[in-house]
Design a protein around this motif. Sequence first.
Motif, PDB file in Angstrom:
ATOM      1  N   PHE A 317      14.389   8.466   8.813  1.00  0.00           N
ATOM      2  CA  PHE A 317      13.880   7.216   8.260  1.00  0.00           C
ATOM      3  C   PHE A 317      12.735   6.743   9.158  1.00  0.00           C
ATOM      4  O   PHE A 317      12.919   6.541  10.357  1.00  0.00           O
ATOM      5  N   LYS A 318      11.551   6.608   8.561  1.00  0.00           N
ATOM      6  CA  LYS A 318      10.353   6.313   9.343  1.00  0.00           C
ATOM      7  C   LYS A 318       9.670   5.048   8.827  1.00  0.00           C
ATOM      8  O   LYS A 318       9.527   4.849   7.618  1.00  0.00           O
ATOM      9  N   GLU A 319       9.220   4.233   9.768  1.00  0.00           N
ATOM     10  CA  GLU A 319       8.528   3.003   9.406  1.00  0.00           C
ATOM     11  C   GLU A 319       7.263   3.306   8.608  1.00  0.00           C
ATOM     12  O   GLU A 319       6.920   2.587   7.666  1.00  0.00           O
ATOM     13  N   SER A 320       6.566   4.361   8.954  1.00  0.00           N
ATOM     14  CA  SER A 320       5.304   4.685   8.277  1.00  0.00           C
ATOM     15  C   SER A 320       5.518   4.941   6.794  1.00  0.00           C
ATOM     16  O   SER A 320       4.668   4.581   5.964  1.00  0.00           O
ATOM     17  N   ILE A 321       6.668   5.548   6.441  1.00  0.00           N
ATOM     18  CA  ILE A 321       6.951   5.825   5.033  1.00  0.00           C
ATOM     19  C   ILE A 321       7.286   4.528   4.303  1.00  0.00           C
ATOM     20  O   ILE A 321       6.836   4.305   3.172  1.00  0.00           O
ATOM     21  N   ALA A 322       8.070   3.652   4.945  1.00  0.00           N
ATOM     22  CA  ALA A 322       8.381   2.358   4.332  1.00  0.00           C
ATOM     23  C   ALA A 322       7.107   1.559   4.098  1.00  0.00           C
ATOM     24  O   ALA A 322       6.897   0.986   3.017  1.00  0.00           O
ATOM     25  N   GLU A 323       6.222   1.559   5.111  1.00  0.00           N
ATOM     26  CA  GLU A 323       4.960   0.822   4.991  1.00  0.00           C
ATOM     27  C   GLU A 323       4.109   1.370   3.846  1.00  0.00           C
ATOM     28  O   GLU A 323       3.560   0.610   3.028  1.00  0.00           O
ATOM     29  N   GLU A 324       4.017   2.685   3.759  1.00  0.00           N
ATOM     30  CA  GLU A 324       3.224   3.310   2.700  1.00  0.00           C
ATOM     31  C   GLU A 324       3.826   3.033   1.325  1.00  0.00           C
ATOM     32  O   GLU A 324       3.098   2.813   0.349  1.00  0.00           O
ATOM     33  N   THR A 325       5.153   3.042   1.246  1.00  0.00           N
ATOM     34  CA  THR A 325       5.827   2.792  -0.038  1.00  0.00           C
ATOM     35  C   THR A 325       5.524   1.391  -0.540  1.00  0.00           C
ATOM     36  O   THR A 325       5.216   1.196  -1.723  1.00  0.00           O
ATOM     37  N   PHE A 326       5.597   0.398   0.344  1.00  0.00           N
ATOM     38  CA  PHE A 326       5.298  -0.973  -0.070  1.00  0.00           C
ATOM     39  C   PHE A 326       3.842  -1.094  -0.509  1.00  0.00           C
ATOM     40  O   PHE A 326       3.545  -1.794  -1.493  1.00  0.00           O
ATOM     41  N   LYS A 327       2.948  -0.418   0.183  1.00  0.00           N
ATOM     42  CA  LYS A 327       1.528  -0.457  -0.197  1.00  0.00           C
ATOM     43  C   LYS A 327       1.327   0.167  -1.575  1.00  0.00           C
ATOM     44  O   LYS A 327       0.632  -0.404  -2.430  1.00  0.00           O
ATOM     45  N   ASN A 328       1.920   1.330  -1.796  1.00  0.00           N
ATOM     46  CA  ASN A 328       1.770   2.012  -3.088  1.00  0.00           C
ATOM     47  C   ASN A 328       2.415   1.219  -4.217  1.00  0.00           C
ATOM     48  O   ASN A 328       1.861   1.129  -5.323  1.00  0.00           O
ATOM     49  N   LEU A 329       3.581   0.656  -3.936  1.00  0.00           N
ATOM     50  CA  LEU A 329       4.267  -0.119  -4.969  1.00  0.00           C
ATOM     51  C   LEU A 329       3.474  -1.364  -5.326  1.00  0.00           C
ATOM     52  O   LEU A 329       3.373  -1.740  -6.501  1.00  0.00           O
ATOM     53  N   SER A 330       2.871  -1.979  -4.318  1.00  0.00           N
ATOM     54  CA  SER A 330       2.017  -3.143  -4.572  1.00  0.00           C
ATOM     55  C   SER A 330       0.839  -2.754  -5.464  1.00  0.00           C
ATOM     56  O   SER A 330       0.499  -3.475  -6.419  1.00  0.00           O
ATOM     57  N   ASN A 331       0.223  -1.608  -5.189  1.00  0.00           N
ATOM     58  CA  ASN A 331      -0.879  -1.130  -6.036  1.00  0.00           C
ATOM     59  C   ASN A 331      -0.404  -0.860  -7.460  1.00  0.00           C
ATOM     60  O   ASN A 331      -1.111  -1.145  -8.430  1.00  0.00           O
ATOM     61  N   GLY A 332       0.813  -0.310  -7.567  1.00  0.00           N
ATOM     62  CA  GLY A 332       1.368  -0.044  -8.892  1.00  0.00           C
ATOM     63  C   GLY A 332       1.596  -1.320  -9.676  1.00  0.00           C
ATOM     64  O   GLY A 332       1.341  -1.383 -10.886  1.00  0.00           O
ATOM     65  N   VAL A 333       2.073  -2.361  -9.001  1.00  0.00           N
ATOM     66  CA  VAL A 333       2.297  -3.651  -9.656  1.00  0.00           C
ATOM     67  C   VAL A 333       0.975  -4.267 -10.089  1.00  0.00           C
ATOM     68  O   VAL A 333       0.855  -4.817 -11.197  1.00  0.00           O
ATOM     69  N   LEU A 334      -0.042  -4.176  -9.241  1.00  0.00           N
ATOM     70  CA  LEU A 334      -1.354  -4.717  -9.607  1.00  0.00           C
ATOM     71  C   LEU A 334      -1.950  -3.972 -10.802  1.00  0.00           C
ATOM     72  O   LEU A 334      -2.549  -4.590 -11.697  1.00  0.00           O
ATOM     73  N   ASP A 335      -1.779  -2.659 -10.834  1.00  0.00           N
ATOM     74  CA  ASP A 335      -2.239  -1.867 -11.990  1.00  0.00           C
ATOM     75  C   ASP A 335      -1.489  -2.291 -13.245  1.00  0.00           C
ATOM     76  O   ASP A 335      -2.069  -2.391 -14.332  1.00  0.00           O
ATOM     77  N   TYR A 336      -0.192  -2.505 -13.097  1.00  0.00           N
ATOM     78  CA  TYR A 336       0.645  -2.901 -14.233  1.00  0.00           C
ATOM     79  C   TYR A 336       0.177  -4.241 -14.791  1.00  0.00           C
ATOM     80  O   TYR A 336       0.056  -4.410 -16.005  1.00  0.00           O
ATOM     81  N   MET A 337      -0.100  -5.201 -13.907  1.00  0.00           N
ATOM     82  CA  MET A 337      -0.449  -6.556 -14.334  1.00  0.00           C
ATOM     83  C   MET A 337      -1.877  -6.668 -14.841  1.00  0.00           C
ATOM     84  O   MET A 337      -2.219  -7.652 -15.501  1.00  0.00           O
ATOM     85  N   ASN A 338      -2.714  -5.690 -14.535  1.00  0.00           N
ATOM     86  CA  ASN A 338      -4.116  -5.737 -14.917  1.00  0.00           C
ATOM     87  C   ASN A 338      -4.267  -6.013 -16.414  1.00  0.00           C
ATOM     88  O   ASN A 338      -3.705  -5.301 -17.248  1.00  0.00           O
ATOM     89  N   GLU A 339      -4.990  -7.050 -16.749  1.00  0.00           N
ATOM     90  CA  GLU A 339      -5.113  -7.476 -18.150  1.00  0.00           C
ATOM     91  C   GLU A 339      -5.665  -6.369 -19.040  1.00  0.00           C
ATOM     92  O   GLU A 339      -5.152  -6.125 -20.137  1.00  0.00           O
ATOM     93  N   TYR A 340      -6.713  -5.689 -18.580  1.00  0.00           N
ATOM     94  CA  TYR A 340      -7.310  -4.617 -19.385  1.00  0.00           C
ATOM     95  C   TYR A 340      -6.294  -3.502 -19.624  1.00  0.00           C
ATOM     96  O   TYR A 340      -6.119  -3.047 -20.767  1.00  0.00           O
ATOM     97  N   ASN A 341      -5.639  -3.057 -18.569  1.00  0.00           N
ATOM     98  CA  ASN A 341      -4.657  -1.973 -18.711  1.00  0.00           C
ATOM     99  C   ASN A 341      -3.569  -2.348 -19.710  1.00  0.00           C
ATOM    100  O   ASN A 341      -3.240  -1.580 -20.620  1.00  0.00           O
TER     101      ASN A 341
END
Length: 602
Positions: A317-341
């Motif tokens: 279990f590595k902090e770097s993976i947790a950090e990257e996961t939160f970053k990627n998930l945040s990007n996924g949520v922003l893509d999801y919420m994007n009005e055009y998408n």
Amino acid sequence: MSEKYSVHDYTVEQSLNFIKSNEIAIPEIQRPFGWKGKQVRDLVDSLYKGYPTGYLIISKSPDLKLKDGSLSVGKKIMIDGQQRVTAMMTALSGLEVFNADFEKKHIAIAYNPFAKNDEECFAVQDNAILKDKKWIHDISVIFQTSFDSFSFVQNFCETNPEITPKDFNQQITKLIDIKNRKLGVIELFDKELSIDEVTEIFIRINSQGTKLNQADFAMSRIAANETYGGNMLRKAIDYFSHLAVDPKWYPEMTKDEEFAKTDYAPKLKWLKDDNDDIYDPDYSDMLRVAFMSQYPRGKMKDLVSLLQGRDFETKDFKESIAEETFKNLSNGVLDYMNEYNFKQFILAIKDAGFISKKLITSDITLDFVYTLYLRLLKDSSIDKTKVKNYVQRWYVMSTLTGRYISSPESAMDLDLRRIKEKGFLPWLEEVEKTLSDTFWNVELVQNLETSSVNSPYICVFWAASCRESSDSLFNEGSKFSNLITTMGDVHHIFPKQYLIDNGINDKAKYNQVANFTYLDTPTNIAVGKDEPCKYFTKVFEQCKTGEYHIGNLKSEEAIKKNLADNCIPIEIKNWTFKDYEKFLTERRKLMAAKIRTYYEKL
């Protein structure tokens, strides 16, 4: 074998202090409270009487290996008992909890210290109680550290002179003793347990046999991690799903000043003017799509592991993976919420003929198709002008084959992995091989033998009629799509009462979807309960007399085309109840053929 859990007894006061000090995270405090006031009252009453209230289950995240090689102690998160603890915090500590509209409210529990045998000791505070001097209107004041017992007793006894300070003080002491009641706490060690094991333990311990929802588990992990902005990420997910259903709530959301400063807030603004209900996702839909759009994985337990920092190769279990996961998930949520998408995806579904919520039979299928849409937009090997068509084909194919109905996570996981390995177009071609002549001519025809109006097969048929701008039965220029979205009536082509009167009284038989069509109300009334051979003959005769009582078709050619569009055999004008089975068989074949033509044109 190392221990996988430990069991402790903590007092109510100790447990609540763990929460207040953030030693144990309880993410549900930031979400709408699901209990009614009476349930809070019942819990307080159970604690007062010394009744058992069930175990609390805490999941301890594994220690994370930091970038410098040191370890960060994992956080404790409550995964069962969140509602009970929240109830205790609002009743005893005066905590304000969110209601269904995300408004903060304190659920005040009143106490009747001298209740008689037929009276309740506790009640949810209301106006009548506020006017009754024998009730303590809100017990939370007694559990405050600043509580002045002497003054409180003195004031109460002055208002109720028939009660002595000694007697009242005894009752207050009994009430305060609630904080010394013992709560059983089970602490699970995540490092020693798989997500499936945590789920199984939850099911076995939970008194109601409730299944641990992996999305809830993931959301708890997200909200508890403020280091990587998980608390705001969770709000973004909750607020979007709430606004999707209730756009009028937007002014209330803007009162959250902390959230207003995030990158998520402006991405939600468009929802205040959106009233489309084709796809109103809940938080689990949104979380699933955001995750799958970033990772070629379809199982929520993998998201939980990644949020914890799990390296699937080394098992560490590595902090770097947790950090990257939160970053990627945040990007996924922003893509999801994007009005055009979002709007372009909904437009693709509607353009495929699914113009109404009543034609959508599986939200999880929409989840995967929206995931596919987001992934194809970023796939350099895909012609962007064809993304809409690919998404439409995949949605219809998945709906017709029930691809994500049984074991949906496994099916989605397989598709994502195959798309990554082979590429989307080769995998689409391979999947479409299941749509053989046998599927269209036999299997689909058999599947249309159903009486469920929510059947995916009849919904695809109706979508095909909308997509092709088919006229409604007997009416040229009156589009079938308008009847779906406005005031159309579902009509039995062989009228129900006619079939019953002639011995066909099995509901599953006369309600076959092949016997259904949509009619506008005037046409439905004009048809009435006549047998088909009678009212279809009238329609043909109208062409000769020029007197139109059923619809507006003015020529035999127009009638034949209208019947073909609605997949009704022309021979129906000669059929009676004796031919009902023949009619169903023939119409199912025509419906299946129309669906095939529609699909192949997408």
